[in-house]
Design a protein around this motif. Structure first.
Motif, short mmCIF file in Angstrom:
data_model
loop_
_atom_site.label_atom_id
_atom_site.label_comp_id
_atom_site.label_asym_id
_atom_site.label_seq_id
_atom_site.Cartn_x
_atom_site.Cartn_y
_atom_site.Cartn_z
N GLY A 227 0.83 -0.54 -6.90
CA GLY A 227 1.00 0.38 -8.01
C GLY A 227 -0.27 0.80 -8.72
N GLY A 228 -1.41 0.19 -8.38
CA GLY A 228 -2.68 0.58 -8.99
C GLY A 228 -3.54 1.37 -8.03
N MET A 229 -4.17 2.44 -8.51
CA MET A 229 -4.96 3.28 -7.62
C MET A 229 -6.20 2.53 -7.12
SD MET A 229 -6.44 7.15 -8.04
CE MET A 229 -7.84 6.74 -9.06
N GLU A 230 -6.36 2.51 -5.82
CA GLU A 230 -7.48 1.84 -5.18
C GLU A 230 -8.59 2.82 -4.83
OE1 GLU A 230 -9.78 -1.08 -3.10
OE2 GLU A 230 -8.08 -1.30 -4.47
N SER A 231 -8.21 3.97 -4.25
CA SER A 231 -9.23 4.93 -3.83
C SER A 231 -8.54 6.25 -3.49
CB SER A 231 -10.03 4.41 -2.63
OG SER A 231 -11.18 5.20 -2.44
N ALA A 232 -9.36 7.22 -3.09
CA ALA A 232 -8.83 8.54 -2.75
C ALA A 232 -9.86 9.30 -1.93
CB ALA A 232 -8.48 9.32 -4.02
N THR A 233 -9.44 10.41 -1.38
CA THR A 233 -10.37 11.27 -0.65
C THR A 233 -9.94 12.72 -0.79
OG1 THR A 233 -11.41 11.73 1.50
CG2 THR A 233 -9.08 11.16 1.54
N TYR A 234 -10.90 13.61 -0.78
CA TYR A 234 -10.57 15.02 -0.64
C TYR A 234 -10.04 15.25 0.76
CZ TYR A 234 -13.33 15.98 -4.87
OH TYR A 234 -13.81 16.00 -6.15
N ILE A 235 -9.11 16.20 0.89
CA ILE A 235 -8.54 16.53 2.19
C ILE A 235 -9.32 17.64 2.88
CG2 ILE A 235 -6.47 17.48 3.33
CD1 ILE A 235 -4.80 15.94 1.27
N ILE B 107 0.84 -1.20 0.00
CA ILE B 107 0.00 0.00 0.00
C ILE B 107 0.87 1.24 0.00
CG2 ILE B 107 -1.67 1.34 1.34
CD1 ILE B 107 -2.78 -1.36 2.36
N THR B 108 0.52 2.17 -0.87
CA THR B 108 1.19 3.48 -0.91
C THR B 108 0.14 4.57 -0.78
OG1 THR B 108 2.90 2.61 -2.40
CG2 THR B 108 2.68 5.00 -2.23
N ILE B 109 0.37 5.49 0.13
CA ILE B 109 -0.50 6.66 0.30
C ILE B 109 0.28 7.88 -0.13
CG2 ILE B 109 -1.84 8.06 1.92
CD1 ILE B 109 -2.09 5.52 3.68
N SER B 110 -0.28 8.62 -1.09
CA SER B 110 0.40 9.80 -1.60
C SER B 110 -0.61 10.94 -1.73
CB SER B 110 1.06 9.50 -2.95
OG SER B 110 0.09 9.05 -3.89
N TYR B 111 -0.15 12.06 -2.27
CA TYR B 111 -0.99 13.26 -2.32
C TYR B 111 -0.98 13.86 -3.72
CZ TYR B 111 -0.65 12.71 2.68
OH TYR B 111 -0.71 12.18 3.94
#
Length: 280
Positions: free
Chosen positions: A34-42, A15-19
């Motif tokens: 290496g594949g995008m799983e999900s995201a959130t607005y900050i 797992i990689t968490i980036s911005y």
């Protein structure tokens, strides 16, 4: 702070968490292998809003032409990821949502980095609207006795179908877990025609063994049918002329001719019924 990258090992991938940024807003992104799983607005006022267009189509279960005199009280989501849609559901809808997620590490990460805990504390103060089960989706539907008004399926290995959740045996279990006239919605990555269309043809052919009506939506109306994309498949036992009133609140009360394709418009003659004998 927002330039740091966080690396975490889990039983189901690195797992990689980036911005980054999305429509000029800061976002936090989670990748697995290496594949995008999900995201959130900050930004706090956007933390429970959806970034991914296909998830707006999960709200087809609230379409007025489907609901009529029904209510959506109990929803099951198979594949929680970092709980992007459950947060949105708790913040914008009434009712309860159960989530099945095999990777418990994602739940802990969601609380720490993706604002799940804050959402639960704000919109589920009594801790009775949201429940998470950490197990294989197939095992859950195999043992489940609860009846749901809607079941959502958003499980992938990369961009590939998880066969055990799309097989005829699995769909029968899912149908048994729905209340009468309940709705099943699944996310498929593929195309409506061309070389990436085999997934949707197989899924449709399998679903038609259990449901009377199948509808397929492109997450982005402008995409060509041949383009590989998110396709939302809806299975119900009654004909519905969806208004898609929740889709970005664009053109409310209007039937989107360009977005919806009834199953009869798709040539699935070379589709095959998916089977998974291990489910039994």
């Amino acid at each position: 702070m927002y330039n740091d990258k966080i690396e975490i090992e889990s039983p189901y991938g690195h797992i990689t968490i980036s911005y980054g940024r999305h429509d000029k807003h800061r976002v936090r992104v989670l990748d697995i292998d290496g594949g995008m799983e999900s995201a959130t607005y900050i930004e706090e006022e956007l933390q429970n809003e959806l970034l991914f267009e296909y998830m707006y189509l999960f709200d087809l279960m609230f379409d007025e032409n489907y609901l009529e005199d029904r209510q959506i009280n109990d929803v099951l989501l198979i594949g929680g990821g970092v709980f992007h849609y459950p947060k949105y559901f708790l913040a914008h809808h009434q009712g309860n949502i159960d989530v099945v997620e095999i990777n418990k590490v994602l739940y802990d990460i969601s609380n720490k980095y993706f604002y799940l805990e804050e959402t639960i504390n704000k919109f589920d103060k009594n801790k009775n609207r949201f429940h998470c089960y950490f197990e294989n989706g197939r095992d859950y539907i195999k043992r489940n006795k609860k009846k749901y008004d809607a079941i959502l399926n958003d499980v992938f290995i990369g961009e590939n179908l998880v066969l055990e959740l799309h097989s005829l045996e699995a769909i029968k279990r899912i149908k048994e877990s729905l209340n009468p006239q309940g709705i099943y919605i699944t996310n498929i990555i593929g195309s409506l025609s061309g070389k990436y269309s085999q997934n949707i043809k197989n899924v449709i052919k399998t679903l038609k063994q259990c449901f009377k009506y199948i509808y397929v939506f492109k997450a982005q109306e402008k995409n060509e049918h041949q383009k590989r994309q998110n396709l939302i498949v809806v299975a119900v036992d009654q004909e519905v002329h969806f208004n898609i009133v929740s889709y970005h609140n664009i053109n409310q009360k209007r039937y989107h001719q360009g977005m919806i394709d009834h199953v009869d418009d798709i040539d699935y003659t070379n589709g095959r019924i998916l089977r998974d004998k291990n489910l039994l």
